[in-house]
Design an enzyme around this catalytic site. Structure first.
Site, PDB file in Angstrom:
ATOM      1  N   GLN A 176       7.112   7.909 -10.153  1.00  8.96           N
ATOM      2  CA  GLN A 176       7.349   6.650 -10.853  1.00  8.96           C
ATOM      3  C   GLN A 176       8.846   6.441 -11.075  1.00  8.96           C
ATOM      4  O   GLN A 176       9.555   7.345 -11.512  1.00  8.96           O
ATOM      5  CB  GLN A 176       6.589   6.667 -12.200  1.00  8.96           C
ATOM      6  CG  GLN A 176       6.605   5.342 -12.936  1.00  8.96           C
ATOM      7  CD  GLN A 176       5.851   4.233 -12.214  1.00  8.96           C
ATOM      8  OE1 GLN A 176       4.919   4.476 -11.461  1.00  8.96           O
ATOM      9  NE2 GLN A 176       6.266   3.000 -12.425  1.00  8.96           N
TER      10      GLN A 176
ATOM     11  N   LYS B 193      -2.483   3.623 -12.953  1.00  7.57           N
ATOM     12  CA  LYS B 193      -2.653   4.124 -11.588  1.00  7.57           C
ATOM     13  C   LYS B 193      -3.690   5.247 -11.558  1.00  7.57           C
ATOM     14  O   LYS B 193      -4.565   5.279 -10.695  1.00  7.57           O
ATOM     15  CB  LYS B 193      -1.309   4.601 -11.020  1.00  7.57           C
ATOM     16  CG  LYS B 193      -0.376   3.427 -10.694  1.00  7.57           C
ATOM     17  CD  LYS B 193       1.056   3.837 -10.368  1.00  7.57           C
ATOM     18  CE  LYS B 193       1.921   2.600 -10.186  1.00  7.57           C
ATOM     19  NZ  LYS B 193       3.336   2.870  -9.963  1.00  7.57           N
TER      20      LYS B 193
ATOM     21  N   ASP C 183       3.679   5.036  -1.607  1.00 10.97           N
ATOM     22  CA  ASP C 183       4.458   3.942  -2.194  1.00 10.97           C
ATOM     23  C   ASP C 183       5.177   3.147  -1.095  1.00 10.97           C
ATOM     24  O   ASP C 183       5.599   2.015  -1.311  1.00 10.97           O
ATOM     25  CB  ASP C 183       5.535   4.528  -3.123  1.00 10.97           C
ATOM     26  CG  ASP C 183       5.364   4.098  -4.567  1.00 10.97           C
ATOM     27  OD1 ASP C 183       4.635   3.122  -4.821  1.00 10.97           O
ATOM     28  OD2 ASP C 183       5.984   4.737  -5.437  1.00 10.97           O
TER      29      ASP C 183
END
Ligand code: GUN
Length: 284
Positions: free
Chosen positions: A97, A53, A120
């Site tokens: 995460q 990422k 997200d």
């Protein structure tokens, strides 16, 4: 019939080039999109994901920070870091995460992220925005699947029947809502749905997002259907494979996404798109 492939790598390259160009334009106006990626603990898969990422951010010209913490970080300490990132003007997107260590409540952490920075798309406000058709951040994996459909000319899905197998909060449920928003008729199944094949055989579009090999086999697919494989599994030889019996299904379907090289690269691409949009919202 042999299905045509929907190439997630090629589509990602194209979309990331567009992100790069919009980022250059934004930087010329003095704003650099910024993403903060927060990793707690040393889950090996998570370490690879976050590295990818951050690398993807660098490649399109974003500012990115990777905050890594020991698995002993407390929930209160993590919440304090999220609050600091919420206030940080250089950061437009925050990604924590998952999974988090067991002593941290991941729902509480996700809800602490400002919805304006929830790239997200996991915050309850983002999920709610999708439900009622308001502007919010879309969860990256289903958003990537929608872009794959769009890439083969399927943008307005009026008259199409889509079957989603899997109903997780991060893929199945938001996927179903995005398909509905595109005017499809949508059926959401479970890997344990009675006579799943009777459902999938009616589908013009099947999205498999269970996390189990061979959930969808050739006998379950209508000839010419579009098959999107969200699964990431390992076969007996340790090779990466999806939820779909690719070799069998490709002989029946009209279009199919491979694993690897299908949905996988699209997830990070849509994270970049969301982060860019989070920054652009400040300078419309
Ligand atoms: N863990 C596995 N996939 C994801 C994802 O898309 N986002 C976050 N935050 N964690 C994940």
């Amino acid at each position: 019939m042999t299905a045509q492939l929907i190439d997630g790598n090629a589509l990602s390259r194209q979309l990331r080039q567009q992100v790069r160009e919009r980022t250059t334009a934004l930087k010329e106006r003095g704003l650099t999109p910024g993403l903060a990626v927060v990793l707690v603990g040393d889950n090996p898969a998570s370490q690879v994901y976050v590295r990818n990422k951050v690398k993807a951010c660098e490649e399109v010209g974003f500012h990115s920070v990777l905050e890594r913490y020991d698995a002993t970080l407390t929930e209160a300490e993590l919440l304090a870091r999220i609050e600091a990132l919420n206030q940080d003007p250089a950061i437009h997107g925050i990604l924590v995460q998952l999974p988090l260590p067991a002593h941290i409540d991941d729902k509480k952490v996700i809800e602490a992220i400002s919805p304006a920075k929830d790239v997200d798309g996991f915050h309850v406000a983002s999920a709610g925005a999708l439900l009622v058709g308001e502007a919010g951040f879309k969860a990256c994996t289903p958003y990537g699947c929608m872009k794959m459909l769009e890439s083969i000319g399927l943008k307005d899905l009026r008259g199409k029947h889509a079957v989603v197998i899997g109903r997780s909060n991060i893929v199945g449920k938001p996927m179903a809502l995005m398909l509905l928003a595109a005017n499809a008729t949508v059926t959401v199944c479970h890997s344990g749905t009675a006579d799943l094949a009777a459902m999938t055989r009616q589908a013009d579009i099947v999205v498999a997002a269970v996390g189990k090999r061979n959930v969808l086999t050739a006998d379950m697919v209508k000839p010419g259907a579009v098959v999107i494989d969200v699964g990431m599994n390992r076969n007996a030889e340790g090779k990466l494979c999806g939820d779909v019996d690719f070799e069998g299904v490709r002989e029946v379907a009209g279009w199919i996404t491979p694993v690897p090289g299908g949905v996988g690269p699209m997830t990070i691409t849509m994270l970049l798109v969301n982060t860019l949009e989070a920054a652009e919202r400040l300078r419309p």
